[in-house]
Design a protein around this motif. Sequence first.
Motif, PDB file in Angstrom:
ATOM      1  N   UNK A 124       0.710  -1.303  -0.036  1.00  0.00           N
ATOM      2  CA  UNK A 124      -0.011  -0.008  -0.030  1.00  0.00           C
ATOM      3  C   UNK A 124       0.898   1.235   0.020  1.00  0.00           C
ATOM      4  N   UNK A 125       0.329   2.222  -0.376  1.00  0.00           N
ATOM      5  CA  UNK A 125       1.090   3.428  -0.562  1.00  0.00           C
ATOM      6  C   UNK A 125       0.277   4.658  -0.336  1.00  0.00           C
ATOM      7  N   UNK A 126       0.639   5.907   0.110  1.00  0.00           N
ATOM      8  CA  UNK A 126      -0.097   6.879   0.189  1.00  0.00           C
ATOM      9  C   UNK A 126       0.462   8.207  -0.412  1.00  0.00           C
ATOM     10  N   UNK A 127      -0.230   9.441  -0.106  1.00  0.00           N
ATOM     11  CA  UNK A 127       0.442  10.534  -0.718  1.00  0.00           C
ATOM     12  C   UNK A 127       1.101  11.443   0.329  1.00  0.00           C
ATOM     13  N   UNK A 128       1.270  12.622   0.042  1.00  0.00           N
ATOM     14  CA  UNK A 128       1.863  13.489   0.892  1.00  0.00           C
ATOM     15  C   UNK A 128       1.624  15.178   1.062  1.00  0.00           C
ATOM     16  N   UNK A 129       2.120  15.867   2.041  1.00  0.00           N
ATOM     17  CA  UNK A 129       1.809  17.359   2.079  1.00  0.00           C
ATOM     18  C   UNK A 129       3.079  17.888   2.180  1.00  0.00           C
ATOM     19  N   UNK A 130       3.484  19.036   1.679  1.00  0.00           N
ATOM     20  CA  UNK A 130       4.674  19.614   1.835  1.00  0.00           C
ATOM     21  C   UNK A 130       4.658  20.467   3.302  1.00  0.00           C
ATOM     22  N   UNK A 131       5.582  20.272   4.269  1.00  0.00           N
ATOM     23  CA  UNK A 131       5.686  21.070   5.207  1.00  0.00           C
ATOM     24  C   UNK A 131       6.552  22.378   5.532  1.00  0.00           C
ATOM     25  N   UNK A 132       7.206  22.492   4.445  1.00  0.00           N
ATOM     26  CA  UNK A 132       8.209  23.698   4.405  1.00  0.00           C
ATOM     27  C   UNK A 132       8.249  24.527   3.348  1.00  0.00           C
ATOM     28  N   UNK A 214      -1.743  10.153   4.351  1.00  0.00           N
ATOM     29  CA  UNK A 214      -0.740  11.079   4.109  1.00  0.00           C
ATOM     30  C   UNK A 214       0.468  11.378   5.063  1.00  0.00           C
ATOM     31  N   UNK A 215       1.506  11.689   4.729  1.00  0.00           N
ATOM     32  CA  UNK A 215       2.596  11.958   5.275  1.00  0.00           C
ATOM     33  C   UNK A 215       3.302  13.360   5.082  1.00  0.00           C
ATOM     34  N   UNK A 216       3.907  14.161   5.900  1.00  0.00           N
ATOM     35  CA  UNK A 216       4.688  15.302   5.456  1.00  0.00           C
ATOM     36  C   UNK A 216       5.827  15.100   4.794  1.00  0.00           C
ATOM     37  N   UNK A 217       6.202  15.729   3.875  1.00  0.00           N
ATOM     38  CA  UNK A 217       7.624  15.716   3.186  1.00  0.00           C
ATOM     39  C   UNK A 217       8.209  17.007   2.797  1.00  0.00           C
ATOM     40  N   UNK A 218       9.464  17.296   2.830  1.00  0.00           N
ATOM     41  CA  UNK A 218      10.033  18.428   2.559  1.00  0.00           C
ATOM     42  C   UNK A 218       9.793  19.000   1.036  1.00  0.00           C
ATOM     43  N   UNK A 219       9.706  20.127   0.762  1.00  0.00           N
ATOM     44  CA  UNK A 219       9.752  20.533  -0.570  1.00  0.00           C
ATOM     45  C   UNK A 219      10.986  21.077  -0.858  1.00  0.00           C
ATOM     46  N   UNK A 220      12.161  20.774  -0.133  1.00  0.00           N
ATOM     47  CA  UNK A 220      13.240  21.473  -0.599  1.00  0.00           C
ATOM     48  C   UNK A 220      13.793  20.807  -1.978  1.00  0.00           C
ATOM     49  N   UNK A 221      13.773  19.554  -2.479  1.00  0.00           N
ATOM     50  CA  UNK A 221      14.119  19.226  -3.668  1.00  0.00           C
ATOM     51  C   UNK A 221      13.361  19.850  -4.831  1.00  0.00           C
ATOM     52  N   UNK A 222      12.276  20.231  -4.593  1.00  0.00           N
ATOM     53  CA  UNK A 222      11.204  20.753  -5.798  1.00  0.00           C
ATOM     54  C   UNK A 222      11.542  21.966  -6.050  1.00  0.00           C
ATOM     55  N   UNK A 223      12.537  22.932  -5.302  1.00  0.00           N
ATOM     56  CA  UNK A 223      12.796  24.299  -5.584  1.00  0.00           C
ATOM     57  C   UNK A 223      13.991  24.277  -6.208  1.00  0.00           C
ATOM     58  N   UNK A 224      14.696  23.172  -6.528  1.00  0.00           N
ATOM     59  CA  UNK A 224      15.876  23.284  -7.239  1.00  0.00           C
ATOM     60  C   UNK A 224      15.897  22.482  -8.607  1.00  0.00           C
ATOM     61  N   UNK A 225      16.002  23.380  -9.752  1.00  0.00           N
ATOM     62  CA  UNK A 225      15.788  22.910 -11.086  1.00  0.00           C
ATOM     63  C   UNK A 225      16.598  21.946 -11.313  1.00  0.00           C
ATOM     64  N   UNK A 226      17.687  21.619 -11.119  1.00  0.00           N
ATOM     65  CA  UNK A 226      18.730  20.477 -11.284  1.00  0.00           C
ATOM     66  C   UNK A 226      18.149  19.241 -10.554  1.00  0.00           C
ATOM     67  N   UNK A 227      17.565  19.387  -9.235  1.00  0.00           N
ATOM     68  CA  UNK A 227      17.157  18.213  -8.441  1.00  0.00           C
ATOM     69  C   UNK A 227      16.027  17.802  -9.243  1.00  0.00           C
ATOM     70  N   UNK A 228      15.000  18.732  -9.692  1.00  0.00           N
ATOM     71  CA  UNK A 228      14.014  18.240 -10.517  1.00  0.00           C
ATOM     72  C   UNK A 228      14.191  17.454 -11.753  1.00  0.00           C
TER      73      UNK A 228
END
Length: 264
Positions: A124-132, A214-228
């Motif tokens: 099973x798997x769920x989704x997430x929300x950004x907390x930062x 749901x779990x909370x995840x960091x949004x840090x990787x999604x603000x970096x173009x190279x990481x995306x």
Amino acid sequence: MDSLRKRHDSRRPPRSGSTTVSVVIPVKDDARPLERCLRDLSRQTRLADEVIVVDNGSVDDSAEVARRHGAIVVPEPRPGIPAAASTGYDAAAGTVIARCDADSRLPPDWLERVVAELDSADAVTGSARFYDVPRRFRAFSRPLAVLYLGAYTLATGAALGHAPLFGSNLGLRRSAWQDVRGEVHRDDPELHDDLDLSIHLGVRHRIRRVPGMLVGISSRPFWNRDALRRRFRRGMRTIRLHWPEEYPPYRVARRVRTMRDAGA
């Protein structure tokens, strides 16, 4: 914390017919978020029987933080999450394996929910929300998470013919892992380990996406173009690695035949 430590200090095999839970957390230089994640695990309505932190070559005090919270530390020198996650699953003694990341923030009923939902699936798997999310974008944090994870689910689900697993928030039966552990790709750090696991599990096992888990995840990787870009490349590489046998039209057709035969 003492109750969590007592559960982790003894690696007894599960009693026949009982459900035991191992939590696997791959870690590399994530001491601070790991501390918060382990606190969340100590406050679960259904405590884990063991927490396994896989130290993937950390140079910070991630391993020390894990031991202080009563977790089992398993070193994995091969670089990359595929190797670290697989090593953690191999080490797990529980009948249920739950997986999150060091920077996951877990609601108190997360493990209880994972165990309950596995009554009707093998994974099973769920989704997430950004907390930062940065302050100026905070009002859009939920739509941003829905957009990112929704796009991931639609794109990979179309290729797989079933729901993909999300590594920050998943659970699977240990028996299902044992069935595919020799098939997953452990040694390529440029793969998405959760997508690779989804491909192999989905051949013979039922994967279910659970709305509202749901779990909370960091949004840090999604603000970096190279990481995306790196995430996108890894996703495509993971899917292409399984071609031609798992070419999307072939896979979907095989999945339909399997479901039809099961219902016959």
